[in-house]
Design a protein around this motif. Structure first.
Motif, short mmCIF file in Angstrom:
data_model
loop_
_atom_site.label_atom_id
_atom_site.label_comp_id
_atom_site.label_asym_id
_atom_site.label_seq_id
_atom_site.Cartn_x
_atom_site.Cartn_y
_atom_site.Cartn_z
N ALA A 1 0.83 -1.20 0.00
CA ALA A 1 0.00 0.00 0.00
C ALA A 1 0.87 1.25 0.00
CB ALA A 1 -0.91 -0.02 1.23
N ASP B 1 -0.03 2.70 -4.76
CA ASP B 1 0.16 1.28 -4.42
C ASP B 1 1.14 0.67 -5.42
OD1 ASP B 1 -1.71 1.63 -2.48
OD2 ASP B 1 -3.22 0.28 -3.36
N ALA C 1 6.97 5.64 -1.62
CA ALA C 1 7.34 4.69 -0.57
C ALA C 1 8.82 4.82 -0.24
CB ALA C 1 7.04 3.27 -1.03
N GLU D 1 4.73 4.96 10.71
CA GLU D 1 3.62 4.33 9.99
C GLU D 1 2.32 4.54 10.77
OE1 GLU D 1 3.80 2.64 6.84
OE2 GLU D 1 5.67 3.76 6.98
N TYR E 1 -0.88 6.29 9.30
CA TYR E 1 -2.01 5.45 8.87
C TYR E 1 -2.86 4.90 10.00
CZ TYR E 1 0.96 5.71 4.78
OH TYR E 1 1.74 6.18 3.76
N TRP F 1 -2.30 0.28 10.85
CA TRP F 1 -1.54 0.51 9.61
C TRP F 1 -1.07 -0.78 8.98
CZ3 TRP F 1 3.39 -1.29 9.17
CH2 TRP F 1 4.04 -1.64 10.36
N ARG G 1 2.89 -2.58 3.95
CA ARG G 1 3.21 -1.17 3.71
C ARG G 1 4.70 -0.89 3.66
NH1 ARG G 1 -0.51 2.66 3.62
NH2 ARG G 1 -2.57 2.20 4.49
N GLN H 1 4.23 -7.67 7.44
CA GLN H 1 4.88 -6.76 6.50
C GLN H 1 5.84 -7.55 5.58
OE1 GLN H 1 3.97 -3.47 6.13
NE2 GLN H 1 2.38 -4.38 7.42
#
Lengths: 460, 216
Positions: free
Chosen positions: A67, A74, A153, A171, A175, A179, A184, A213
């Motif tokens: 994301a 994305d 990113a 993060e 978010y 998150w 992410r 992650q």
């Protein structure tokens, strides 16, 4: 490219290494996770059966979406997705027109701006480490610089643990507490070849996997020093290390996104130094991608890598070959796609824009050669006739812009080039850096509450 | 007769045959040769030849490292006798090396150790991830002329500084010369943290080490 049979042989050799020689895991918790799932533990060495590896391969996804800050940012990482490119990652030095020096916060800002403005680079590499910021604040200030300066990113440093903590906190600020409901984070977990995972790397891997992650385990084995001097043996060591990382990731969280990583090359047999411009590096890159794909995983490999210390012929040639190998083999993620000099050790803004241009050209070269009535252009050839010119044809007019690409390369004739100052590419690239920085402006998509929280956490 | 065995000893180092070197060292002692003669007329000739061949570009790193390993194996066999011998052994200098705490990269440090051994230093390699306390303890115990601190990560470089500070705190700083190295380190960093020497690669490290201990 390596033949399918050879790929299978290297894969089997790696499985034997994991079973018989084992993989040294220096973090006690990670050791415990391996042991609890049936790996044989011999001191800190875990021995993994082919079954354990097979089970991990069965749960690892062939692709995933990371994301971005907004949905249009994305990024898809998968065997059927176009490659994602990252900038120079964690170089220790900056090389610019004044020579080589330690990075400052201004250099971090420059690097962030250049990625933000790049047409090709979607992910910031792990940041330069600004020496004019205190060690205690450095990780947070760097994160702040990235988040405020760019909406793209950012690969984050996950060792030492305090740097990972800072990244996770940012993060959360951006978010919210959930998150990690989506993949992410971009990061790299490096093995320490041969066949070893440091305690900090093990802790980071477990932490990231628990959060669901993406985990990229990457080996940078050095042929002749930390891996065999023969490429097959080197690849078997690299493959074993990455598969061991995969097993740990999938034991912690089955289905966790995983990226197969490798930038292994050879050592100078005169000094021991890692050589990223060695001719062995390019076939190694291709084989790395093939081995990852062989086990059904997306791959991170390659880069605009060079042993040169200046933006010169050597840097250009080696970088082009390093990028081309990864592109040709079909790597999913190419970190270090722009900006590296001195075999990973240095960042150069001019090299960044030169590489970015190179990457653009390589992407054009990668386009499939389309064969159709339109592209065969039989009517245009017939209309021009033998000895005629295609310049007068409507077909040519319609396709003229297909052949025009932004580039830093000189395409001017001699006298024009001479009159313009006879600049070589390094000078042109340096001027382009100034031009890009003049046009750059940071994104303004962060709301004031988020921005205040970010400032408070990162800058105090 | 003795010349034969000395030549074999030298050759075992040139060939990088550690087991052969150890066996020849033991054989020399059995034959009643003096440990210093065994070293100086045998093994040292070999390691000097290895160093020369490397310097001329005819030998590569594995040959240099394996030569140093063979030398080390021979010295290990001779050590008890050398320690008894009143003459003692002539060495260029005594060095301790290690990669600093938190850092498990050691290939560069290992190469430096091999090259120093080949250059006649007596080297104790403490390995990777060496704590400040261990460095201090070993400096007290072994009283080296040189302490070499390696770091490959920007995050572990500060431990080079901490180790030097700890030497000062323990009152040991004046007893030992400190050299630092590793990919992210620079001469400026060496100066900043008060190291005595810095080298960008292993070849330069040997020259710097010799200069620091006055061996040249």
């Amino acid at each position: 490219m390596v033949g399918a049979e050879e790929v299978q042989q290297i894969h089997e050799a790696a499985l034997r290494l994991l079973d018989e020689v084992g993989f040294s895991v220096l973090d006690a918790e990670a050791q415990g996770i391996f042991a609890a799932h049936g790996a044989r533990l011999d001191d800190h060495r875990v021995h993994l059966s082919a079954e354990l590896v097979g089970e991990a391969l069965a749960t690892a996804p062939a692709g995933y979406t990371v994301a971005g800050r907004r949905p249009e940012l994305d990024l898809h990482v998968g065997l059927d997705a176009p490659p994602v490119f990252g900038g120079a990652s964690s170089p220790a030095f900056v090389i610019d027109t004044s020579g080589r020096r330690q990075p400052t916060l201004d250099d971090v800002r420059t690097a962030v701006a250049l990625v933000q403005m790049s047409p090709n680079i979607a992910v910031h590499g792990v940041s330069l480490s600004p020496q004019d910021v205190s060690v205690e604040r450095r990780a947070r200030v760097v994160l702040h610089t990235h988040v405020v300066g760019s909406d793209k990113a950012c690969a984050v440093s996950v060792t030492p643990p305090s740097e990972l903590e800072a990244a996770l906190r940012v993060e959360e600020i951006l978010y919210g507490s959930d998150w990690h409901a989506h993949p992410r984070l971009w990061s790299i977990i490096n093995t320490t070849s041969p066949l070893q995972l440091s305690a900090e790397a093990g802790q980071a891997l477990v932490r990231l996997a628990r959060l669901g992650q993406p985990v990229c385990v990457a080996a940078c084995a050095m042929g002749g020093t930390t891996a065999p001097a023969t490429l097959a043996g080197l690849l078997a060591v690299q493959h074993a290390e990455v598969l061991a990382g995969l097993v740990l990731t999938q034991l912690v969280r089955p289905g966790c996104p995983f990226l197969y990583g490798g930038t292994s090359s050879v050592s100078s047999m005169r000094s021991g130094a890692l050589l990223m411009g060695a001719p062995e590096y390019w076939p190694l890159t291709e084989a790395t991608v093939q081995l990852g794909h062989h086990v059904g995983l997306p791959v991170r490999a390659g880069g605009a890598l060079t042993d040169a210390h200046a933006v010169d012929y050597q840097a250009g040639a080696e970088s082009a070959l390093g990028l081309a190998a990864a592109l040709r083999a079909g790597a999913q993620f190419i970190l270090h796609a722009a900006g590296i000099l001195s075999s990973f050790n240095a960042y150069s803004p001019a090299k960044f824009v030169a590489d970015d241009g190179l990457l653009g050209a390589l992407l054009v070269a990668q386009r499939p050669l389309v064969v159709s009535d339109e592209t065969l252009a039989r009517d245009a050839v017939a209309a021009a006739g033998p000895g005629g010119t295609l310049l007068t044809q409507a077909h040519t007019r319609q396709h003229a812009r297909d052949l025009e690409h932004p580039t830093l390369m000189n395409h001017e004739p001699y006298e024009t080039w001479h009159a313009l100052g006879r600049h070589d590419l390094a000078v042109v690239a340096t001027e382009r850096v100034t031009d890009i920085l003049d046009r750059y402006s940071p994104p303004d998509d962060l709301d004031s509450v988020t921005r205040r929280q970010l400032d408070r956490y990162c800058l105090t | 007769m003795a010349d034969d065995i000395y030549a074999k000893m030298a050759q075992s180092v040139i060939d990088g045959e550690a087991e052969e070197a150890a066996a020849l060292a033991a054989e020399g002692l059995r034959q009643g040769l003096s440990p210093t003669d065994i070293l100086d007329k045998g093994f040292v000739k070999g390691i000097e030849e290895v160093g020369d061949l490397f310097g001329r570009g005819e030998f590569f790193l594995p040959e240099l490292v394996q030569g140093a390993e063979a030398m080390k194996a021979a010295v290990a066999v001779l050590r008890p006798e050398l320690d008894k011998s009143a003459e003692g052994r002539k060495v260029a200098g005594k060095a301790i090396a290690g990669t600093v705490a938190g850092d498990i990269h050691e290939i560069g440090k290992t190469i430096v150790c091999s090259m120093l051994s080949a250059a006649g230093f007596e080297v104790t390699d403490l390995g990777p991830d060496v704590s400040v306390e261990t460095f201090i303890e070993k400096v007290k115990e072994l009283k080296p002329d040189l302490l070499l601190l390696s770091a490959l990560l920007t995050t572990t470089m500060p431990n080079q500084q901490k180790t030097i500070q700890a030497l000062k705190d323990a009152g040991l700083r004046e007893q030992v010369k400190v050299m630092i190295g590793g990919a992210p380190t620079t001469r400026a960093w060496a100066d900043e943290i008060g190291a005595d020497g810095y080298a960008e690669d292993a070849i330069e490290a040997v020259a710097a080490a010799k200069q620091l201990v006055g061996a040249e």
